[in-house]
Design a protein around this motif. Structure first.
Motif, PDB file in Angstrom:
ATOM      1  N   VAL A 153       0.840  -1.206   0.000  1.00 39.56           N
ATOM      2  CA  VAL A 153       0.000   0.000   0.000  1.00 39.56           C
ATOM      3  C   VAL A 153       0.870   1.249   0.000  1.00 39.56           C
ATOM      4  CG1 VAL A 153      -1.757   1.313   1.253  1.00 39.56           C
ATOM      5  CG2 VAL A 153      -1.877  -1.191   1.179  1.00 39.56           C
ATOM      6  N   GLY A 154       0.541   2.172  -0.921  1.00 39.26           N
ATOM      7  CA  GLY A 154       1.298   3.414  -1.040  1.00 39.26           C
ATOM      8  C   GLY A 154       2.481   3.320  -1.975  1.00 39.26           C
ATOM      9  N   GLN A 155       2.769   2.118  -2.492  1.00 34.31           N
ATOM     10  CA  GLN A 155       3.893   1.918  -3.408  1.00 34.31           C
ATOM     11  C   GLN A 155       3.416   2.019  -4.862  1.00 34.31           C
ATOM     12  OE1 GLN A 155       7.057   1.503  -2.267  1.00 34.31           O
ATOM     13  NE2 GLN A 155       6.183   1.780  -0.222  1.00 34.31           N
ATOM     14  N   PRO A 156       4.267   2.518  -5.747  1.00 32.91           N
ATOM     15  CA  PRO A 156       3.898   2.515  -7.170  1.00 32.91           C
ATOM     16  C   PRO A 156       3.672   1.083  -7.643  1.00 32.91           C
ATOM     17  CG  PRO A 156       5.817   3.901  -6.797  1.00 32.91           C
ATOM     18  CD  PRO A 156       5.574   3.151  -5.515  1.00 32.91           C
ATOM     19  N   HIS A 162       3.412  -6.950  -7.838  1.00 33.13           N
ATOM     20  CA  HIS A 162       1.983  -6.765  -7.599  1.00 33.13           C
ATOM     21  C   HIS A 162       1.149  -7.383  -8.706  1.00 33.13           C
ATOM     22  CE1 HIS A 162       3.773  -2.872  -5.801  1.00 33.13           C
ATOM     23  NE2 HIS A 162       3.676  -3.778  -4.839  1.00 33.13           N
ATOM     24  N   GLN A 163      -0.011  -7.873  -8.308  1.00 33.70           N
ATOM     25  CA  GLN A 163      -1.000  -8.359  -9.263  1.00 33.70           C
ATOM     26  C   GLN A 163      -2.258  -7.510  -9.094  1.00 33.70           C
ATOM     27  OE1 GLN A 163      -2.032 -12.480  -8.842  1.00 33.70           O
ATOM     28  NE2 GLN A 163      -3.721 -12.360 -10.303  1.00 33.70           N
ATOM     29  N   ALA A 164      -2.531  -6.657 -10.067  1.00 34.59           N
ATOM     30  CA  ALA A 164      -3.679  -5.750  -9.974  1.00 34.59           C
ATOM     31  C   ALA A 164      -4.961  -6.495 -10.306  1.00 34.59           C
ATOM     32  CB  ALA A 164      -3.489  -4.571 -10.920  1.00 34.59           C
ATOM     33  N   ILE A 165      -5.945  -6.396  -9.438  1.00 31.69           N
ATOM     34  CA  ILE A 165      -7.239  -7.036  -9.697  1.00 31.69           C
ATOM     35  C   ILE A 165      -8.325  -5.994  -9.971  1.00 31.69           C
ATOM     36  CG2 ILE A 165      -6.663  -9.058  -8.316  1.00 31.69           C
ATOM     37  CD1 ILE A 165      -8.478  -7.850  -6.100  1.00 31.69           C
ATOM     38  N   MET A 166      -7.981  -4.721  -9.709  1.00 33.58           N
ATOM     39  CA  MET A 166      -8.993  -3.682  -9.891  1.00 33.58           C
ATOM     40  C   MET A 166      -8.328  -2.310  -9.903  1.00 33.58           C
ATOM     41  SD  MET A 166     -12.298  -2.954  -7.444  1.00 33.58           S
ATOM     42  CE  MET A 166     -12.773  -4.678  -7.530  1.00 33.58           C
ATOM     43  N   GLN A 167      -8.932  -1.396 -10.669  1.00 35.66           N
ATOM     44  CA  GLN A 167      -8.520  -0.002 -10.627  1.00 35.66           C
ATOM     45  C   GLN A 167      -9.629   0.803  -9.959  1.00 35.66           C
ATOM     46  OE1 GLN A 167      -7.487   0.956 -14.786  1.00 35.66           O
ATOM     47  NE2 GLN A 167      -5.384   1.272 -14.068  1.00 35.66           N
ATOM     48  N   VAL A 168      -9.252   1.661  -9.041  1.00 32.69           N
ATOM     49  CA  VAL A 168     -10.236   2.457  -8.292  1.00 32.69           C
ATOM     50  C   VAL A 168      -9.814   3.920  -8.312  1.00 32.69           C
ATOM     51  CG1 VAL A 168     -10.915   0.537  -6.807  1.00 32.69           C
ATOM     52  CG2 VAL A 168      -9.023   2.021  -6.113  1.00 32.69           C
ATOM     53  N   GLU A 169     -10.812   4.779  -8.201  1.00 34.84           N
ATOM     54  CA  GLU A 169     -10.519   6.202  -8.096  1.00 34.84           C
ATOM     55  C   GLU A 169     -10.091   6.509  -6.666  1.00 34.84           C
ATOM     56  OE1 GLU A 169     -13.836   8.479  -9.411  1.00 34.84           O
ATOM     57  OE2 GLU A 169     -13.724   7.731 -11.479  1.00 34.84           O
ATOM     58  N   SER A 170      -9.128   7.399  -6.516  1.00 33.95           N
ATOM     59  CA  SER A 170      -8.614   7.730  -5.194  1.00 33.95           C
ATOM     60  C   SER A 170      -8.257   9.207  -5.137  1.00 33.95           C
ATOM     61  CB  SER A 170      -7.382   6.880  -4.871  1.00 33.95           C
ATOM     62  OG  SER A 170      -6.812   7.279  -3.652  1.00 33.95           O
ATOM     63  N   ASP A 171      -8.704   9.853  -4.065  1.00 31.22           N
ATOM     64  CA  ASP A 171      -8.328  11.246  -3.817  1.00 31.22           C
ATOM     65  C   ASP A 171      -7.019  11.316  -3.040  1.00 31.22           C
ATOM     66  OD1 ASP A 171     -10.660  12.079  -5.048  1.00 31.22           O
ATOM     67  OD2 ASP A 171     -11.813  12.023  -3.168  1.00 31.22           O
ATOM     68  N   VAL A 179      -3.514   1.208  -3.652  1.00 28.01           N
ATOM     69  CA  VAL A 179      -4.333   1.838  -2.604  1.00 28.01           C
ATOM     70  C   VAL A 179      -4.864   0.826  -1.593  1.00 28.01           C
ATOM     71  CG1 VAL A 179      -5.013   3.744  -4.115  1.00 28.01           C
ATOM     72  CG2 VAL A 179      -6.452   1.684  -4.018  1.00 28.01           C
ATOM     73  N   GLU A 180      -4.868  -0.457  -1.994  1.00 28.25           N
ATOM     74  CA  GLU A 180      -5.389  -1.481  -1.076  1.00 28.25           C
ATOM     75  C   GLU A 180      -4.755  -2.829  -1.392  1.00 28.25           C
ATOM     76  OE1 GLU A 180      -9.658  -3.587   0.134  1.00 28.25           O
ATOM     77  OE2 GLU A 180      -9.640  -1.703  -1.014  1.00 28.25           O
ATOM     78  N   GLU A 181      -4.499  -3.562  -0.339  1.00 36.16           N
ATOM     79  CA  GLU A 181      -3.929  -4.910  -0.492  1.00 36.16           C
ATOM     80  C   GLU A 181      -5.015  -5.927  -0.169  1.00 36.16           C
ATOM     81  OE1 GLU A 181       0.300  -6.470   0.797  1.00 36.16           O
ATOM     82  OE2 GLU A 181      -1.111  -6.706   2.480  1.00 36.16           O
ATOM     83  N   VAL A 182      -5.371  -6.721  -1.162  1.00 34.43           N
ATOM     84  CA  VAL A 182      -6.401  -7.743  -0.977  1.00 34.43           C
ATOM     85  C   VAL A 182      -5.788  -9.029  -0.412  1.00 34.43           C
ATOM     86  CG1 VAL A 182      -8.167  -9.126  -2.140  1.00 34.43           C
ATOM     87  CG2 VAL A 182      -7.739  -6.763  -2.879  1.00 34.43           C
ATOM     88  N   ALA A 196       1.738  -9.614  -4.480  1.00 40.65           N
ATOM     89  CA  ALA A 196       0.615  -9.101  -3.708  1.00 40.65           C
ATOM     90  C   ALA A 196      -0.575  -8.820  -4.626  1.00 40.65           C
ATOM     91  CB  ALA A 196       1.021  -7.822  -2.975  1.00 40.65           C
ATOM     92  N   MET A 197      -1.741  -9.213  -4.180  1.00 42.27           N
ATOM     93  CA  MET A 197      -2.961  -8.952  -4.932  1.00 42.27           C
ATOM     94  C   MET A 197      -3.507  -7.605  -4.472  1.00 42.27           C
ATOM     95  SD  MET A 197      -6.221 -11.539  -5.352  1.00 42.27           S
ATOM     96  CE  MET A 197      -5.130 -12.893  -5.747  1.00 42.27           C
ATOM     97  N   VAL A 198      -3.583  -6.638  -5.407  1.00 38.62           N
ATOM     98  CA  VAL A 198      -3.837  -5.265  -4.983  1.00 38.62           C
ATOM     99  C   VAL A 198      -4.882  -4.565  -5.857  1.00 38.62           C
ATOM    100  CG1 VAL A 198      -1.502  -5.012  -4.080  1.00 38.62           C
ATOM    101  CG2 VAL A 198      -1.968  -4.384  -6.448  1.00 38.62           C
ATOM    102  N   LYS A 199      -5.338  -3.418  -5.315  1.00 36.59           N
ATOM    103  CA  LYS A 199      -6.158  -2.460  -6.070  1.00 36.59           C
ATOM    104  C   LYS A 199      -5.286  -1.237  -6.355  1.00 36.59           C
ATOM    105  CE  LYS A 199     -10.522  -3.908  -3.966  1.00 36.59           C
ATOM    106  NZ  LYS A 199     -11.725  -3.452  -3.198  1.00 36.59           N
TER     107      LYS A 199
END
Length: 202
Positions: A153-156, A162-171, A179-182, A196-199
Motif C-alpha cells: 500500500v502506497g507503493q507505485p 503486484h498483481q492488480a485485480i482492480m482499478q479504483v478512483e482515489s483522492d 491503494v489497497e492490499e487484498v 501481492a494482490m492489490v487495487k
C-alpha cells in the motif's frame, strides 16, 4: 692334339691358366673373409646396441604400466566420488525441508493445545490471545528462513511484485499507486514467491 699344340692354340701355357685361377680364388676367399668379418663386426655392434637399449626399454615399459595403474585408480576414485556426490544430492533434495519442518513442529503442538483447550472453555478472549501468540511464533520461524511480507500500500504499481485485480478512483493517491492490499505478497530472501494482490488508483 698334344700339350704343346694346345699351348700354341691358346696362346698361353696351361700353368699360367692354373696360376690365374688360383690367384682369383685367393682373391675371392680374401674378399669373402673380409666381408664375413665386416658382417660379424656389424652383428656384434648391433648386439651391443641392443643390450645397451634393452634396460631403457624395460624401464619405459615399467613406467608405462605404473602410469596405467595410476590412471585406473584415479578413474575408479572419480567414479566413486561421482556416485557419492549424486547420492548426497538426492538425499539433500529429499530432506531439504527437514530443518523447516523441525522448526514448525512446536507451532503445530501449540495449535493442538489451543484447540484442546477451546473445547472445554468459553473464554474466547483467552483463545484469541493464544492463537495470536501461535501466529507470532509461526512468523518468527518463517522470518528466520528468509520469508518477508511485502509492503504494498502506497507503493507505485510494479508488475514484478503486484498483481492488480482492480482499478479504483482515489483522492489520496496519485494514478498508478497501490491503494489497497487484498492478499499479502511474500519474498523469500530476494525472490518473489507470491505477488501481492492489490487495487490500484486510476
Amino acid at each position: 692334339m698334344n700339350a704343346e699344340q694346345k699351348e700354341q692354340a691358346n696362346g698361353r701355357p696351361e700353368t699360367d691358366v692354373e696360376t690365374n685361377e688360383q690367384e682369383a680364388g685367393a682373391t675371392y676367399d680374401a674378399g669373402a673373409s673380409a666381408e664375413g668379418a665386416a658382417d660379424t663386426e656389424q652383428a656384434t655392434g648391433q648386439s651391443e646396441a641392443q643390450e645397451a637399449v634393452y634396460p631403457e626399454v624395460e624401464e619405459l615399459k615399467k613406467q608405462a604400466e605404473e602410469n596405467h595403474q595410476r590412471f585406473l585408480r584415479a578413474q575408479a576414485d572419480f567414479d566413486n566420488f561421482r556416485r557419492r556426490t549424486q547420492k548426497e544430492k538426492e538425499e539433500f533434495a529429499k530432506y531439504a525441508s527437514f530443518k523447516l519442518i523441525e522448526q514448525l513442529l512446536p507451532v503445530v503442538d501449540n495449535f493442538d493445545r489451543a484447540l484442546a483447550a477451546s473445547k472445554g472453555s468459553s473464554d474466547y478472549e483467552a483463545l484469541t490471545k493464544g492463537i495470536d501468540m501461535i501466529f507470532r511464533q509461526l512468523e518468527q520461524v518463517l522470518t528466520s528462513e528468509g520469508l518477508q511480507k511485502m509492503e504494498a500500500v502506497g507503493q507505485p504499481f510494479n508488475p514484478e511484485y503486484h498483481q492488480a485485480i482492480m482499478q479504483v478512483e482515489s483522492d489520496e493517491y496519485e494514478e498508478g499507486i497501490v491503494v489497497e492490499e487484498v492478499q499479502a505478497g511474500y519474498l523469500l530472501k530476494d525472490k518473489v514467491i507470491r505477488p501481492a494482490m492489490v487495487k490500484v488508483s486510476s
